[in-house]
Design a protein around this motif. Structure first.
Motif, PDB file in Angstrom:
ATOM      1  N   ALA A 131       0.804  -1.218   0.000  1.00  9.51           N
ATOM      2  CA  ALA A 131       0.000   0.000   0.000  1.00  9.51           C
ATOM      3  C   ALA A 131       0.839   1.271   0.000  1.00  9.51           C
ATOM      4  O   ALA A 131       0.310   2.369  -0.218  1.00  9.51           O
ATOM      5  CB  ALA A 131      -0.940   0.001   1.208  1.00  9.51           C
ATOM      6  N   ALA A 132       2.136   1.148   0.233  1.00 13.46           N
ATOM      7  CA  ALA A 132       3.015   2.316   0.324  1.00 13.46           C
ATOM      8  C   ALA A 132       3.612   2.649  -1.039  1.00 13.46           C
ATOM      9  O   ALA A 132       3.843   1.753  -1.859  1.00 13.46           O
ATOM     10  CB  ALA A 132       4.130   2.048   1.329  1.00 13.46           C
ATOM     11  N   PRO A 133       3.878   3.928  -1.324  1.00 14.26           N
ATOM     12  CA  PRO A 133       4.542   4.303  -2.582  1.00 14.26           C
ATOM     13  C   PRO A 133       5.916   3.643  -2.693  1.00 14.26           C
ATOM     14  O   PRO A 133       6.662   3.573  -1.705  1.00 14.26           O
ATOM     15  CB  PRO A 133       4.665   5.831  -2.470  1.00 14.26           C
ATOM     16  N   ASP A 134       6.252   3.182  -3.889  1.00 14.74           N
ATOM     17  CA  ASP A 134       7.512   2.456  -4.090  1.00 14.74           C
ATOM     18  C   ASP A 134       8.716   3.285  -3.683  1.00 14.74           C
ATOM     19  O   ASP A 134       9.658   2.767  -3.065  1.00 14.74           O
ATOM     20  CB  ASP A 134       7.643   2.021  -5.554  1.00 14.74           C
ATOM     21  N   ASP A 135       8.729   4.574  -4.040  1.00 10.07           N
ATOM     22  CA  ASP A 135       9.874   5.422  -3.705  1.00 10.07           C
ATOM     23  C   ASP A 135      10.044   5.543  -2.193  1.00 10.07           C
ATOM     24  O   ASP A 135      11.172   5.555  -1.678  1.00 10.07           O
ATOM     25  CB  ASP A 135       9.715   6.808  -4.318  1.00 10.07           C
ATOM     26  N   ASP A 136       8.929   5.639  -1.478  1.00 12.54           N
ATOM     27  CA  ASP A 136       9.003   5.739  -0.019  1.00 12.54           C
ATOM     28  C   ASP A 136       9.534   4.444   0.592  1.00 12.54           C
ATOM     29  O   ASP A 136      10.303   4.467   1.557  1.00 12.54           O
ATOM     30  CB  ASP A 136       7.620   6.042   0.566  1.00 12.54           C
ATOM     31  N   VAL A 137       9.124   3.312   0.038  1.00 12.87           N
ATOM     32  CA  VAL A 137       9.606   2.012   0.524  1.00 12.87           C
ATOM     33  C   VAL A 137      11.115   1.910   0.342  1.00 12.87           C
ATOM     34  O   VAL A 137      11.845   1.482   1.257  1.00 12.87           O
ATOM     35  CB  VAL A 137       8.890   0.856  -0.202  1.00 12.87           C
ATOM     36  N   ASP A 138      11.593   2.318  -0.835  1.00 11.38           N
ATOM     37  CA  ASP A 138      13.032   2.240  -1.112  1.00 11.38           C
ATOM     38  C   ASP A 138      13.821   3.144  -0.179  1.00 11.38           C
ATOM     39  O   ASP A 138      14.891   2.773   0.319  1.00 11.38           O
ATOM     40  CB  ASP A 138      13.306   2.627  -2.563  1.00 11.38           C
ATOM     41  N   GLU A 139      13.322   4.349   0.050  1.00 13.78           N
ATOM     42  CA  GLU A 139      14.053   5.313   0.876  1.00 13.78           C
ATOM     43  C   GLU A 139      14.029   4.933   2.346  1.00 13.78           C
ATOM     44  O   GLU A 139      15.029   5.093   3.060  1.00 13.78           O
ATOM     45  CB  GLU A 139      13.458   6.708   0.693  1.00 13.78           C
ATOM     46  N   ALA A 140      12.902   4.422   2.812  1.00 19.07           N
ATOM     47  CA  ALA A 140      12.760   4.134   4.245  1.00 19.07           C
ATOM     48  C   ALA A 140      13.589   2.935   4.680  1.00 19.07           C
ATOM     49  O   ALA A 140      14.110   2.899   5.796  1.00 19.07           O
ATOM     50  CB  ALA A 140      11.293   3.896   4.586  1.00 19.07           C
ATOM     51  N   PHE A 141      13.711   1.926   3.817  1.00 19.27           N
ATOM     52  CA  PHE A 141      14.448   0.704   4.121  1.00 19.27           C
ATOM     53  C   PHE A 141      13.970   0.079   5.431  1.00 19.27           C
ATOM     54  O   PHE A 141      14.727  -0.129   6.383  1.00 19.27           O
ATOM     55  CB  PHE A 141      15.956   0.972   4.161  1.00 19.27           C
ATOM     56  N   VAL A 142      12.673  -0.173   5.489  1.00 23.54           N
ATOM     57  CA  VAL A 142      12.064  -0.855   6.627  1.00 23.54           C
ATOM     58  C   VAL A 142      11.821  -2.302   6.221  1.00 23.54           C
ATOM     59  O   VAL A 142      11.136  -2.570   5.238  1.00 23.54           O
ATOM     60  CB  VAL A 142      10.737  -0.180   7.026  1.00 23.54           C
ATOM     61  N   GLU A 143      12.385  -3.233   6.982  1.00 25.85           N
ATOM     62  CA  GLU A 143      12.297  -4.650   6.643  1.00 25.85           C
ATOM     63  C   GLU A 143      11.823  -5.452   7.858  1.00 25.85           C
ATOM     64  O   GLU A 143      12.271  -5.213   8.988  1.00 25.85           O
ATOM     65  CB  GLU A 143      13.665  -5.189   6.202  1.00 25.85           C
ATOM     66  N   LEU A 144      10.939  -6.402   7.627  1.00 24.17           N
ATOM     67  CA  LEU A 144      10.450  -7.249   8.711  1.00 24.17           C
ATOM     68  C   LEU A 144      11.557  -8.126   9.284  1.00 24.17           C
ATOM     69  O   LEU A 144      11.497  -8.544  10.440  1.00 24.17           O
ATOM     70  CB  LEU A 144       9.282  -8.114   8.215  1.00 24.17           C
ATOM     71  N   GLU A 145      12.581  -8.419   8.481  1.00 17.64           N
ATOM     72  CA  GLU A 145      13.681  -9.280   8.917  1.00 17.64           C
ATOM     73  C   GLU A 145      14.772  -8.525   9.677  1.00 17.64           C
ATOM     74  O   GLU A 145      15.755  -9.134  10.105  1.00 17.64           O
ATOM     75  CB  GLU A 145      14.309  -9.992   7.712  1.00 17.64           C
ATOM     76  N   HIS A 146      14.640  -7.224   9.826  1.00 22.75           N
ATOM     77  CA  HIS A 146      15.661  -6.475  10.541  1.00 22.75           C
ATOM     78  C   HIS A 146      15.722  -6.877  12.013  1.00 22.75           C
ATOM     79  O   HIS A 146      14.822  -7.546  12.542  1.00 22.75           O
ATOM     80  CB  HIS A 146      15.411  -4.973  10.405  1.00 22.75           C
ATOM     81  N   TRP A 147      16.761  -6.417  12.658  1.00 18.47           N
ATOM     82  CA  TRP A 147      17.064  -6.775  14.045  1.00 18.47           C
ATOM     83  C   TRP A 147      15.908  -6.466  14.991  1.00 18.47           C
ATOM     84  O   TRP A 147      15.550  -7.272  15.853  1.00 18.47           O
ATOM     85  CB  TRP A 147      18.332  -6.032  14.448  1.00 18.47           C
ATOM     86  N   LEU A 148      15.320  -5.282  14.864  1.00 17.72           N
ATOM     87  CA  LEU A 148      14.152  -4.892  15.648  1.00 17.72           C
ATOM     88  C   LEU A 148      13.141  -4.242  14.714  1.00 17.72           C
ATOM     89  O   LEU A 148      13.518  -3.444  13.849  1.00 17.72           O
ATOM     90  CB  LEU A 148      14.517  -3.874  16.726  1.00 17.72           C
ATOM     91  N   VAL A 149      11.862  -4.567  14.907  1.00 16.79           N
ATOM     92  CA  VAL A 149      10.807  -3.982  14.080  1.00 16.79           C
ATOM     93  C   VAL A 149       9.596  -3.710  14.971  1.00 16.79           C
ATOM     94  O   VAL A 149       9.179  -4.580  15.746  1.00 16.79           O
ATOM     95  CB  VAL A 149      10.379  -4.915  12.926  1.00 16.79           C
ATOM     96  N   PHE A 150       9.041  -2.506  14.860  1.00  9.47           N
ATOM     97  CA  PHE A 150       7.820  -2.147  15.569  1.00  9.47           C
ATOM     98  C   PHE A 150       6.830  -1.572  14.564  1.00  9.47           C
ATOM     99  O   PHE A 150       7.214  -1.059  13.503  1.00  9.47           O
ATOM    100  CB  PHE A 150       8.094  -1.109  16.668  1.00  9.47           C
ATOM    101  N   GLY A 151       5.547  -1.651  14.906  1.00  8.96           N
ATOM    102  CA  GLY A 151       4.542  -1.107  14.022  1.00  8.96           C
ATOM    103  C   GLY A 151       3.374  -0.519  14.781  1.00  8.96           C
ATOM    104  O   GLY A 151       3.146  -0.828  15.958  1.00  8.96           O
ATOM    105  N   ARG A 152       2.628   0.344  14.073  1.00  7.59           N
ATOM    106  CA  ARG A 152       1.427   0.954  14.633  1.00  7.59           C
ATOM    107  C   ARG A 152       0.221   0.410  13.854  1.00  7.59           C
ATOM    108  O   ARG A 152       0.147   0.525  12.630  1.00  7.59           O
ATOM    109  CB  ARG A 152       1.498   2.464  14.474  1.00  7.59           C
ATOM    110  N   PHE A 153      -0.686  -0.228  14.582  1.00  5.04           N
ATOM    111  CA  PHE A 153      -1.885  -0.799  13.978  1.00  5.04           C
ATOM    112  C   PHE A 153      -3.079   0.120  14.195  1.00  5.04           C
ATOM    113  O   PHE A 153      -3.208   0.764  15.240  1.00  5.04           O
ATOM    114  CB  PHE A 153      -2.184  -2.178  14.569  1.00  5.04           C
TER     115      PHE A 153
END
Length: 240
Positions: A131-153
């Motif tokens: 659902a996120a813009p591709d450019d924003d995904v590339d720039e943010a570099f947020v990955e579920l496999e990273h060392w720590l991940v948090f999210g807002r539901f």
């Protein structure tokens, strides 16, 4: 003048290794570091209201006619970089939590709807990325496999996520954050970054937040999360 005691020793030791906190402001202090990779063989850190630090590999220092411990005016360093054919990227802002803010943060309870993500959240995370813009995904570099991940539901849908990983073999943990366009400006990103950072601090790491200087939205997230600007950083532009 910057109060270096505001930041943890881990932050100071990483960014100012080889330069005393008493170094004169508005001068460039040369640090020759043989451990630098080719991708980071030259960089300039401008500490907020403090000194500038040119970190270079031995080969770069030789090409520029500089030695470890040299101190020069910025114009001299700019000329040396140009003569050596070194071009620097556009600057990043470097943010860290102050010692006082970090102390308060580790005792803070995450806001409603913010929690750690695991691989069990793959479906929700994939829907979020789609659902996120591709450019924003590339720039943010947020990955579920990273060392720590948090999210807002929100209503069982993930609307903001932040991830972090130990950076450059140090005790700093670098942060990326991404929020869906329709949910920006509501404090979700800042709340997620704070919860993520609190957990990193509990694990003994220092959260780090980097963004391009001109990325005003990302700068606003850092400020809202109560991070403090340590300085701006320019690193060598990769060769074509």
């Amino acid at each position: 003048m910057a109060e270096f005691g505001e930041f943890s020793p881990a932050v100071i030791d990483f960014w100012m290794r080889g330069v005393a906190p008493s170094a004169r402001p508005h001068r460039v202090h040369v640090v020759v570091d043989p451990t630098l990779s080719e991708a980071r063989s030259a960089s300039v850190l401008s500490v907020t209201d403090g000194p500038q630090i040119l970190a270079v590999s031995p080969d770069r220092a030789h090409d520029m006619g500089l030695a470890h411990g040299d101190e020069h005016e910025p114009d001299h360093i700019a000329s040396a970089l140009e003569r050596a054919g070194v071009t620097l990227n556009d600057p990043d802002d470097i943010f860290h939590f102050s010692v006082a803010e970090a102390r308060a943060l580790v005792a803070e309870t995450p806001r409603h709807g913010v929690r750690a993500l695991t691989l069990d959240d793959r479906v929700a995370f994939d829907h979020f990325i789609d659902a996120a813009p591709d450019d924003d995904v590339d720039e943010a570099f947020v990955e579920l496999e990273h060392w720590l991940v948090f999210g807002r539901f929100l209503d069982d849908s993930l609307v903001s996520a932040a991830s972090m990983y130990p950076w450059d073999d140090s005790m700093l943990a670098d942060t990326g954050v991404l929020t869906l366009p329709d949910h920006r400006g509501r404090g979700y990103a800042a709340a997620t970054v704070r919860a993520l950072s609190a957990e990193a601090l509990r694990r003994g790491y220092e959260p780090q937040y980097r963004c391009q200087v001109e990325n005003l939205a990302s700068v606003a997230v850092a400020r809202s999360a109560r991070l403090s600007l340590f300085g701006t950083w320019k690193v060598v532009l990769p060769a074509d």
